[in-house]
Design a protein around this motif. Structure first.
Motif, short mmCIF file in Angstrom:
data_model
loop_
_atom_site.label_atom_id
_atom_site.label_comp_id
_atom_site.label_asym_id
_atom_site.label_seq_id
_atom_site.Cartn_x
_atom_site.Cartn_y
_atom_site.Cartn_z
N GLU A 8 15.37 -3.08 12.51
CA GLU A 8 16.14 -1.98 11.93
C GLU A 8 15.24 -1.22 10.96
OE1 GLU A 8 18.29 0.61 10.14
OE2 GLU A 8 19.26 -0.46 11.80
N PRO A 9 14.95 0.08 11.23
CA PRO A 9 13.94 0.79 10.44
C PRO A 9 14.26 0.89 8.94
CG PRO A 9 14.86 2.23 12.15
CD PRO A 9 15.53 0.90 12.30
N ARG A 10 15.54 0.78 8.59
CA ARG A 10 15.88 0.91 7.17
C ARG A 10 15.67 -0.38 6.39
NH1 ARG A 10 19.65 4.30 4.79
NH2 ARG A 10 20.88 2.50 4.19
N ARG A 11 15.49 -1.50 7.09
CA ARG A 11 15.33 -2.77 6.38
C ARG A 11 13.87 -2.97 5.98
NH1 ARG A 11 19.86 -5.17 4.55
NH2 ARG A 11 19.12 -7.26 4.95
N VAL A 12 13.66 -3.56 4.79
CA VAL A 12 12.29 -3.72 4.30
C VAL A 12 11.78 -5.13 4.61
CG1 VAL A 12 12.57 -2.04 2.47
CG2 VAL A 12 13.13 -4.43 2.02
N PRO A 64 7.29 -2.00 0.54
CA PRO A 64 8.41 -1.09 0.81
C PRO A 64 9.61 -1.30 -0.12
CG PRO A 64 8.29 -2.79 2.50
CD PRO A 64 7.07 -2.94 1.65
N MET A 65 9.59 -2.40 -0.91
CA MET A 65 10.68 -2.62 -1.87
C MET A 65 10.66 -1.58 -2.99
SD MET A 65 12.06 -6.07 -1.61
CE MET A 65 11.65 -7.41 -0.51
N PHE A 66 9.49 -0.97 -3.24
CA PHE A 66 9.36 -0.01 -4.33
C PHE A 66 8.97 1.34 -3.74
CE2 PHE A 66 8.70 -4.20 -5.98
CZ PHE A 66 9.52 -4.21 -7.09
N LEU A 67 9.79 2.37 -4.02
CA LEU A 67 9.55 3.74 -3.53
C LEU A 67 9.37 3.74 -2.01
CD1 LEU A 67 6.91 5.03 -6.15
CD2 LEU A 67 9.40 5.29 -6.25
N GLY A 68 9.96 2.77 -1.34
CA GLY A 68 9.80 2.68 0.11
C GLY A 68 8.35 2.43 0.52
N ALA A 91 5.83 4.18 -0.71
CA ALA A 91 5.07 5.43 -0.81
C ALA A 91 3.98 5.34 -1.88
CB ALA A 91 6.03 6.59 -1.13
N ARG A 106 3.37 -1.43 10.09
CA ARG A 106 4.59 -0.68 10.35
C ARG A 106 4.30 0.82 10.32
NH1 ARG A 106 10.51 -1.85 7.58
NH2 ARG A 106 11.67 -1.82 9.54
N ARG A 107 4.63 1.52 9.23
CA ARG A 107 4.51 2.98 9.25
C ARG A 107 3.11 3.44 8.81
NH1 ARG A 107 8.92 3.59 4.86
NH2 ARG A 107 7.71 1.77 4.26
N ALA A 134 11.73 12.46 11.36
CA ALA A 134 13.02 12.88 10.80
C ALA A 134 12.93 14.22 10.07
CB ALA A 134 13.57 11.79 9.89
N MET A 173 14.68 5.61 -1.31
CA MET A 173 13.78 6.23 -0.33
C MET A 173 14.22 5.91 1.11
SD MET A 173 11.24 7.91 -1.89
CE MET A 173 9.80 7.87 -0.83
N LYS A 174 15.51 5.98 1.38
CA LYS A 174 16.07 5.74 2.71
C LYS A 174 15.86 4.31 3.20
CE LYS A 174 14.82 10.30 4.32
NZ LYS A 174 13.90 10.81 5.33
N MET A 175 15.41 3.41 2.32
CA MET A 175 15.21 2.03 2.73
C MET A 175 16.25 1.16 2.05
SD MET A 175 12.63 2.34 4.74
CE MET A 175 11.79 0.80 5.05
N GLU A 176 16.65 0.10 2.75
CA GLU A 176 17.60 -0.86 2.18
C GLU A 176 16.83 -1.96 1.48
OE1 GLU A 176 19.97 -2.23 5.43
OE2 GLU A 176 20.38 -0.18 6.09
N ILE A 177 17.14 -2.15 0.20
CA ILE A 177 16.41 -3.15 -0.59
C ILE A 177 17.39 -4.27 -0.94
CG2 ILE A 177 14.89 -3.50 -2.57
CD1 ILE A 177 14.03 -1.09 -0.86
#
Lengths: 518, 71
Positions: free
Chosen positions: A283-287, A333-337, A339, A406-407, A439, B35-39
């Motif tokens: 699932e792309p939204r999960r870190v 990815p837990m912080f600022l996704g 970035a 990943r990305r 997106a 940032m569109k991510m689930e934490i």
């Protein structure tokens, strides 16, 4: 005839030196829950290896017969010792003597080499144990004059050290004035919980800016370890700080002329962790847990995080693979996704400079959504931070391996690649990439088509679905030859690269092409 | 009692526990969005949730309390 009286004077002077700034000062130091400089040194040095130099230095007063009446030692202790068997030069502030501030008299004719000059000439790592209040106007009265701020007369040595030997600063008490500068003139630094760093403390702030602030709020770890990034790591105690210093130095060579020492090789290089197969959520939204990723692929227990509380969207640190020291970084990815903001970019650039200077291969576990967007990021100057990162990624030479887990998007993604030298890139099957995100990119590139559609949202979804089908990494691999690996093969692949890197690194020994900037 | 705090500025997306719920160490109790991510926010130890201090769509800052846990 005998020299016994003179030897007795030597012994008497050494006793006075050992007494530091006197019982009252020592009691005050202990009252602040801090160790004295002479209690600290045995905690840093391997047992019995500390050799002090310049120890007779200080200020004596003499009676009418020319006999020594009183003696105040200098506000620091300098020497050499061994740390895990390897020699280092240490300079340690002594707060019990005038708050550790210098007397204002230095560089006279016949003066012996300073600790920093000795570290430079001997090509040995340099460790500063900082505990001093900076310059004191009292010194003007002693001198009967003021002096021009010419500390660059000796700071040039500290600057040269950064491109020659590992330099570590530990803030163990006050770090004001030049102590604040010395905190940052280092490859890595650490502060203890109850210490502060600032060029000018609360009285100076009050005089200049008119407001009251405690020294803790002004320059404590909350400011410097979390927000400014001036200090890399926080130590729970002085003992903990010494443990961290010993550990940091263990990954580095004694100077730029040497290879970093190889450590324990008991962790098998062919260790394939099944957990890696499930680490990245579908699932792309999960870190995913980036720290765990690092720990699964480097030698067990070898990861040493640098600045873990600052710029948290990028984890940076040192580790070992098959015993060889390496620099490691990973987007978190837990912080600022994950970035890259200005702080994370600074961390990445500093790690790359550290690797370049001390000839460590770089292991990069990329999950890069791009440079941080938004007004806060613009105000911090994300473009120049990105430009600096592009400069260092292109100017460095150390062997570098990137695993795209990943990305990998945009200019941020570009900074995980180097087009020259020994650079290698692998991707996991979970990787997705592009010069921009699908997106946001679809809305921009197909704006007119989307707006003209009867149901614009459905149109955008349709276009995005079409583009997403192009996003399979296998389509890229068909065209470019990009190697895609089973995530479980990551450690064997890294170990093979790091082994090959040793032969390339030997040719890069010596002074770095880019001077080290803190 | 342990206060569970947010490590990041984020929006609360899902609250997966209610007061009185028993949780195991490592269970997801709240999911934040940034940032569109689930934490996921993880229970640091096993125990009983004594209070939940946030609801979906709440904005939280780094260090804000999210829930309290009785061991």
């Amino acid at each position: 005839m005998t020299w016994k009286p003179e030897v007795e004077e030597l012994e008497r002077r050494l006793e006075l030196v050992a007494g530091m700034g006197g019982e009252e000062g020592i009691a005050r130091q202990h009252g602040r829950n801090k160790l004295t400089v002479r209690e600290r040194l045995p905690l840093l040095a391997d047992p019995g290896t500390f050799e002090e130099f310049g120890r007779l230095r200080g200020e004596g007063t003499y009676d009418a017969n020319g006999e020594l009446e009183t003696f105040t030692p200098q506000g620091k202790v300098d020497g050499m010792c061994r740390v895990e068997g390897r020699k280092v030069v240490v300079t340690a502030g002594d707060f019990t003597v005038r708050g550790g501030s210098a007397s204002g008299s230095h560089g006279g004719l016949g003066e012996e080499l300073s600790a920093s000059e000795r570290a430079l000439e001997w090509r040995l790592p340099y460790v500063r144990l900082i505990d001093n209040a900076g310059g004191s106007v009292r010194s003007f009265e002693t001198l009967g004059r003021t002096y021009l701020p010419d500390a660059n007369s000796f700071s040039h040595v500290d600057v040269n050290l950064l491109s020659t030997v590992p330099v570590v600063s530990a803030v163990l008490g006050a770090a004001a004035g030049i102590g604040a500068l010395h905190t940052s003139l280092a490859h890595w630094n650490v502060m203890v919980d109850n210490t502060q760093v600032f060029p000018g403390g609360p009285p100076v702030v009050k005089a200049a800016l008119g407001y009251e602030i405690t020294k803790e709020d002004l320059g404590g770890p909350q400011v410097h370890v979390r927000e400014s990034g001036v200090v890399d790591n926080l130590a729970a105690s002085e003992e903990d700080a010494f443990r961290l210093i010993r550990r940091f130095l263990s990954y580095l060579p004694s100077s730029v002329d040497e290879m970093a020492p190889r450590g324990d090789t008991s962790d098998p290089v062919d260790r394939r962790e099944d957990e890696l197969l499930e680490l990245i959520p579908k699932e792309p939204r999960r870190v995913h847990n980036a720290r765990k990723l690092i720990e699964l692929v480097v030698d067990e227990g070898s990861f040493f995080p640098i600045a873990p509380l600052y710029g948290r969207s990028r984890i940076t640190g040192l580790a070992r693979i098959n015993g060889y020291p390496v620099g490691v970084m990973a987007n978190d990815p837990m912080f600022l996704g994950g970035a890259t903001d200005v702080a994370a970019g600074m961390k990445a650039a500093r790690l790359m400079q550290l690797c370049e200077t001390f000839h460590l291969p770089l292991v990069d576990l990329a999950d890069e959504p791009g440079l941080m967007v938004g007004l806060d990021s613009e105000k911090q100057g994300i473009e120049r931070a990105g430009a600096r990162l592009v400069c260092i990624t292109n100017a460095c030479r150390m062997p570098w391996i990137t695993i795209v887990v990943r990305r990998l998007y945009g200019v941020g993604g570009q900074t995980h690649h180097r087009a020259t030298g020994m650079f290698r890139r692998y991707a996991w099957p979970s990787a997705r990439w592009g010069s921009m995100h699908i997106a946001g990119g679809a809305s921009a590139a197909y704006r007119r088509e989307i707006e003209a559609a009867p149901d614009p949202e459905a149109k955008r979804d349709e276009i995005e679905a079409r583009l997403n089908r192009l996003g399979s990494p296998f389509r890229t691999a068909e065209a470019t030859g990009q190697d895609i690996i089973d995530p479980r093969d990551t450690r064997p692949v890294l170990a093979d690269f790091v082994e090959d890197a040793q032969r390339v690194l030997v040719r890069q020994l010596g002074a770095p092409l880019i001077p080290y900037f803190p | 009692m342990t206060t569970i705090r947010s490590e990041i500025p984020a929006t609360v997306w899902q609250v997966k526990v209610a007061p009185g719920d028993k949780v195991e160490s490592g269970d997801e109790i709240i999911i934040l969005e940034s940032m569109k991510m689930e934490i996921p926010v993880i229970a640091p130890s096993s125990g009983t949730i004594s209070s939940v201090l946030v609801a979906p769509d709440d904005r939280v800052q780094e260090g804000d309390a999210l829930a309290e846990l009785d061991q």
